[in-house]
Structure formats: C-alpha cells, structure tokens
Design a protein around this motif. Structure first.
Motif, mmCIF file in Angstrom:
data_model
loop_
_atom_site.group_PDB
_atom_site.id
_atom_site.type_symbol
_atom_site.label_atom_id
_atom_site.label_comp_id
_atom_site.label_asym_id
_atom_site.label_seq_id
_atom_site.Cartn_x
_atom_site.Cartn_y
_atom_site.Cartn_z
ATOM 1 N N SER A 176 -8.280 -5.183 0.398
ATOM 2 C CA SER A 176 -7.489 -5.533 -0.772
ATOM 3 C C SER A 176 -6.409 -4.468 -0.927
ATOM 4 C CB SER A 176 -8.385 -5.559 -2.016
ATOM 5 O OG SER A 176 -7.604 -5.638 -3.181
ATOM 6 N N PRO A 177 -5.216 -4.848 -1.353
ATOM 7 C CA PRO A 177 -4.129 -3.871 -1.468
ATOM 8 C C PRO A 177 -4.427 -2.724 -2.440
ATOM 9 C CG PRO A 177 -3.265 -6.094 -1.638
ATOM 10 C CD PRO A 177 -4.765 -6.205 -1.640
ATOM 11 N N ASP A 178 -5.309 -2.922 -3.398
ATOM 12 C CA ASP A 178 -5.572 -1.887 -4.400
ATOM 13 C C ASP A 178 -6.830 -1.063 -4.133
ATOM 14 O OD1 ASP A 178 -3.306 -2.435 -5.849
ATOM 15 O OD2 ASP A 178 -4.297 -3.815 -7.222
ATOM 16 N N LEU B 232 -11.630 5.504 3.125
ATOM 17 C CA LEU B 232 -11.277 4.108 3.331
ATOM 18 C C LEU B 232 -10.498 4.011 4.637
ATOM 19 C CD1 LEU B 232 -11.352 1.292 1.988
ATOM 20 C CD2 LEU B 232 -9.128 1.832 0.996
ATOM 21 N N ALA B 233 -10.931 3.118 5.506
ATOM 22 C CA ALA B 233 -10.256 2.913 6.786
ATOM 23 C C ALA B 233 -10.215 1.417 7.068
ATOM 24 C CB ALA B 233 -11.004 3.634 7.900
ATOM 25 N N LEU B 234 -9.328 1.012 7.962
ATOM 26 C CA LEU B 234 -9.254 -0.386 8.382
ATOM 27 C C LEU B 234 -9.771 -0.491 9.806
ATOM 28 C CD1 LEU B 234 -5.758 -1.490 7.072
ATOM 29 C CD2 LEU B 234 -7.982 -1.976 6.079
ATOM 30 N N ASP C 237 -9.085 6.727 -4.439
ATOM 31 C CA ASP C 237 -8.389 7.881 -4.989
ATOM 32 C C ASP C 237 -9.015 8.317 -6.315
ATOM 33 O OD1 ASP C 237 -6.180 9.803 -5.016
ATOM 34 O OD2 ASP C 237 -5.416 8.610 -6.689
ATOM 35 N N CYS C 238 -9.299 7.364 -7.185
ATOM 36 C CA CYS C 238 -9.919 7.657 -8.483
ATOM 37 C C CYS C 238 -11.301 8.292 -8.299
ATOM 38 C CB CYS C 238 -10.016 6.372 -9.303
ATOM 39 S SG CYS C 238 -10.813 6.589 -10.897
ATOM 40 N N MET D 296 0.850 -1.169 0.000
ATOM 41 C CA MET D 296 0.000 0.000 0.000
ATOM 42 C C MET D 296 0.898 1.234 0.000
ATOM 43 S SD MET D 296 -3.145 0.963 2.528
ATOM 44 C CE MET D 296 -3.956 -0.565 2.178
ATOM 45 N N LYS D 297 0.566 2.206 -0.823
ATOM 46 C CA LYS D 297 1.346 3.426 -0.945
ATOM 47 C C LYS D 297 1.038 4.377 0.210
ATOM 48 C CE LYS D 297 2.803 2.567 -5.213
ATOM 49 N NZ LYS D 297 4.019 1.994 -5.465
#
Length: 70
Positions: A32-34, A55-57, A40-41, A1-2
C-alpha cells in the motif's frame, strides 16, 4: 511513495545491521502506498523500547514487514 523518509529508514537499518539485531517477526502483506508512514511512526515511537520496524518489497511487489529488537 516519499523518497526521503525511505532513505532515512534505510540508513537507520544499515547502521543497526552493523550491530547485533534480533528478528522478532516477519510477515508478507499486500503493498500500500502509505505503509511507509506506519513503519516510520512505529520507528519514531518505539525506538526507546529497542524496537525497529522494516519494510521492503519482494519480487511480486508484496510488502515484507519485519520487527527487530535492537
């Protein structure tokens, strides 16, 4: 993850939290990693429509996807 895109999104979320923000929908999904790329998109594409996506975990490593009206 960036790290950099996530930090940029978090900064934007913190700035928006200072204003009145309406939560439209929240869903918990498998991480998911993406996923951050999709968020962002969406943020880049729909910010002119006064929509923001987060998005949060959670503690179980599930992703929490939230749609806001700004």
């Amino acid at each position: 993850m960036k790290i950099i895109p996530i930090l940029l999104v978090m900064r934007r979320i913190l700035r928006v939290m200072e204003r009145n923000v309406e939560v439209l929908s929240t869903i918990t999904i498998q991480n998911s990693p993406d996923l951050y790329k999709i968020v962002d998109c969406l943020n880049r594409t729909l910010k002119e429509k006064n929509l923001m996506f987060g998005l949060a975990l959670n503690n179980e490593k599930k992703a929490i996807f939230t749609i806001y009206r700004t």
